[in-house]
Design a protein around this motif. Structure first.
Motif, short mmCIF file in Angstrom:
data_model
loop_
_atom_site.label_atom_id
_atom_site.label_comp_id
_atom_site.label_asym_id
_atom_site.label_seq_id
_atom_site.Cartn_x
_atom_site.Cartn_y
_atom_site.Cartn_z
N THR A 219 0.81 -1.22 0.00
CA THR A 219 0.00 0.00 0.00
C THR A 219 0.84 1.26 0.00
O THR A 219 0.31 2.36 -0.13
CB THR A 219 -0.90 0.02 1.25
OG1 THR A 219 -0.07 0.07 2.42
CG2 THR A 219 -1.79 -1.21 1.31
N GLN A 220 2.16 1.11 0.17
CA GLN A 220 3.09 2.24 0.27
C GLN A 220 2.83 3.08 1.52
O GLN A 220 3.13 4.28 1.55
CB GLN A 220 3.02 3.15 -0.98
CG GLN A 220 3.09 2.41 -2.31
CD GLN A 220 4.32 1.52 -2.42
OE1 GLN A 220 5.41 1.92 -2.04
NE2 GLN A 220 4.12 0.32 -2.93
N GLN A 221 2.28 2.44 2.55
CA GLN A 221 2.08 3.12 3.83
C GLN A 221 2.60 2.21 4.94
O GLN A 221 2.11 1.08 5.11
CB GLN A 221 0.60 3.44 4.04
CG GLN A 221 0.04 4.39 2.98
CD GLN A 221 -1.08 5.26 3.51
OE1 GLN A 221 -1.06 5.70 4.66
NE2 GLN A 221 -2.07 5.51 2.67
N VAL A 222 3.58 2.72 5.69
CA VAL A 222 4.20 1.93 6.75
C VAL A 222 4.09 2.66 8.08
O VAL A 222 4.02 3.89 8.13
CB VAL A 222 5.68 1.61 6.44
CG1 VAL A 222 5.81 0.88 5.11
CG2 VAL A 222 6.53 2.87 6.44
N GLY A 223 4.10 1.89 9.14
CA GLY A 223 4.10 2.45 10.49
C GLY A 223 5.46 2.25 11.14
O GLY A 223 6.14 1.26 10.89
N VAL A 224 5.86 3.21 11.95
CA VAL A 224 7.10 3.13 12.70
C VAL A 224 6.78 3.37 14.17
O VAL A 224 6.22 4.42 14.53
CB VAL A 224 8.14 4.17 12.21
CG1 VAL A 224 9.36 4.19 13.13
CG2 VAL A 224 8.57 3.86 10.78
N MET A 225 7.12 2.42 15.02
CA MET A 225 6.90 2.54 16.46
C MET A 225 8.25 2.63 17.15
O MET A 225 9.12 1.76 16.96
CB MET A 225 6.10 1.35 16.99
CG MET A 225 4.81 1.10 16.21
SD MET A 225 3.72 -0.15 16.93
CE MET A 225 2.88 0.82 18.20
N GLY A 226 8.47 3.71 17.92
CA GLY A 226 9.77 3.91 18.54
C GLY A 226 9.69 4.76 19.79
O GLY A 226 8.59 5.09 20.27
N THR A 227 10.84 5.12 20.33
CA THR A 227 10.88 6.02 21.49
C THR A 227 10.54 7.43 21.05
O THR A 227 10.55 7.76 19.86
CB THR A 227 12.27 6.02 22.12
OG1 THR A 227 13.21 6.59 21.19
CG2 THR A 227 12.71 4.61 22.50
N PRO B 158 10.66 7.24 -2.09
CA PRO B 158 9.93 8.52 -1.95
C PRO B 158 8.42 8.37 -2.02
O PRO B 158 7.68 9.26 -1.57
CB PRO B 158 10.47 9.36 -3.11
CG PRO B 158 11.10 8.39 -4.05
CD PRO B 158 11.58 7.24 -3.23
N GLU B 159 7.95 7.24 -2.57
CA GLU B 159 6.51 7.03 -2.69
C GLU B 159 5.88 6.50 -1.41
O GLU B 159 4.66 6.47 -1.27
CB GLU B 159 6.22 6.06 -3.84
CG GLU B 159 6.62 4.61 -3.59
CD GLU B 159 8.12 4.33 -3.76
OE1 GLU B 159 8.49 3.14 -3.63
OE2 GLU B 159 8.90 5.27 -3.99
#
Length: 272
Positions: free
Chosen positions: A116-124, A142-143
């Motif tokens: 889908t070209q959409q990612v999640g990032v979970m961090g501090t 870039p997309e």
């Protein structure tokens, strides 16, 4: 060229041991020195200047212990200190040494895991506020749109040994839902803190089946394999006796007790 040097692996505390474990499983022949700056952790809420100062001090300590190559197995240190160390300190003081992080290797491949070209990032908070992941991922993909979620309670839960207990469920589900509310199109989530793999069984309980979960250990290990192939001048300096040494700036007994949970085996550390 003397092949008598070790690979240094640094983290603000225990989390880097999940990366250390993957690296040593992939490249067991080399000698390694692990350093956890437990006396000053966590790094997540410290300023850029403080994290840079602490990280540089620990990197220089590893250099002095005979590590020409150091891996920052810490997302916060990679986000807040790596660029300065690489651009300011190494050229002036340590031209033959190298320091690598965990963000770039992850950014280089994460686009391959999303449809889908959409990612999640979970961090501090520190990693999220630095915007390092959106910036680095944009260079390679870039997309891809990056949605970030800080998880300030996850590291304390893990370091207090509560990650397998029911009390952890509330905060695991809370941060996961806050991330997923940002977009219904997220199909890949990166755990951008090396502590977080210990929460994977809990996360998977609340994670929709269509979303892929990525931890960084194998990603960083594979990147190091590639790096050593491309840099024989560095690889040739490294000892291959399969030795492991562990150091902490904090209490040794406490470190050994907690570290065994992350590493999956007992260890005996020394004071930094």
């Amino acid at each position: 060229m003397n092949n008598q040097f070790s690979i240094g692996v640094f983290d603000s505390g225990f989390g880097g041991l999940t990366v250390f474990k993957s690296i040593t499983e992939k490249l067991p022949q080399y000698d390694y020195i692990y350093l956890g700056d437990n006396a000053r952790s966590p790094y997540g809420d410290h300023s850029f200047e403080t994290v840079y100062q602490y990280t540089l001090e620990c990197v220089e300590w590893l250099f002095e212990k005979g590590c020409p190559l150091v891996i920052l197995a810490c997302n916060t240190a990679s986000a807040k200190a790596l660029r300065n160390i690489q651009q300011l300190d190494l050229p002036k003081k340590y031209p033959n040494h190298r320091v690598l992080g965990v963000i770039r290797p992850t950014a280089e491949i994460i686009g391959n895991y999303t449809q889908t070209q959409q990612v999640g990032v979970m961090g501090t908070r520190g990693t999220v506020n630095s915007n390092s992941y959106p910036i680095e991922i944009n260079h390679f993909f870039p997309e891809v749109k990056v949605h970030q979620q800080s998880c300030p309670m996850w590291v304390p839960i893990i370091e207090n040994g509560e990650h397998e207990n029911e009390g952890a469920d509330y905060f695991v589900n809370k941060y996961l839902q806050e991330l997923l509310q940002q977009s219904a199109e997220i199909d890949c989530i990166l755990l951008a803190c090396t502590h977080y793999p210990l929460l994977i069984p809990k996360i998977e309980q609340y994670l929709p089946k269509n979303i892929q979960l990525l931890a960084q250990g194998d990603i960083v290990a594979n990147s190091l394999v590639d790096y050593l192939k491309r840099h024989p001048e560095m690889e040739g300096q490294l000892a291959k006796n399969s030795k492991r040494a562990f150091y902490t700036s904090g209490d040794v007994t406490t470190f050994d007790a907690h570290a065994s949970v992350f590493l999956g085996q007992e260890l005996n550390s020394s004071k930094m």
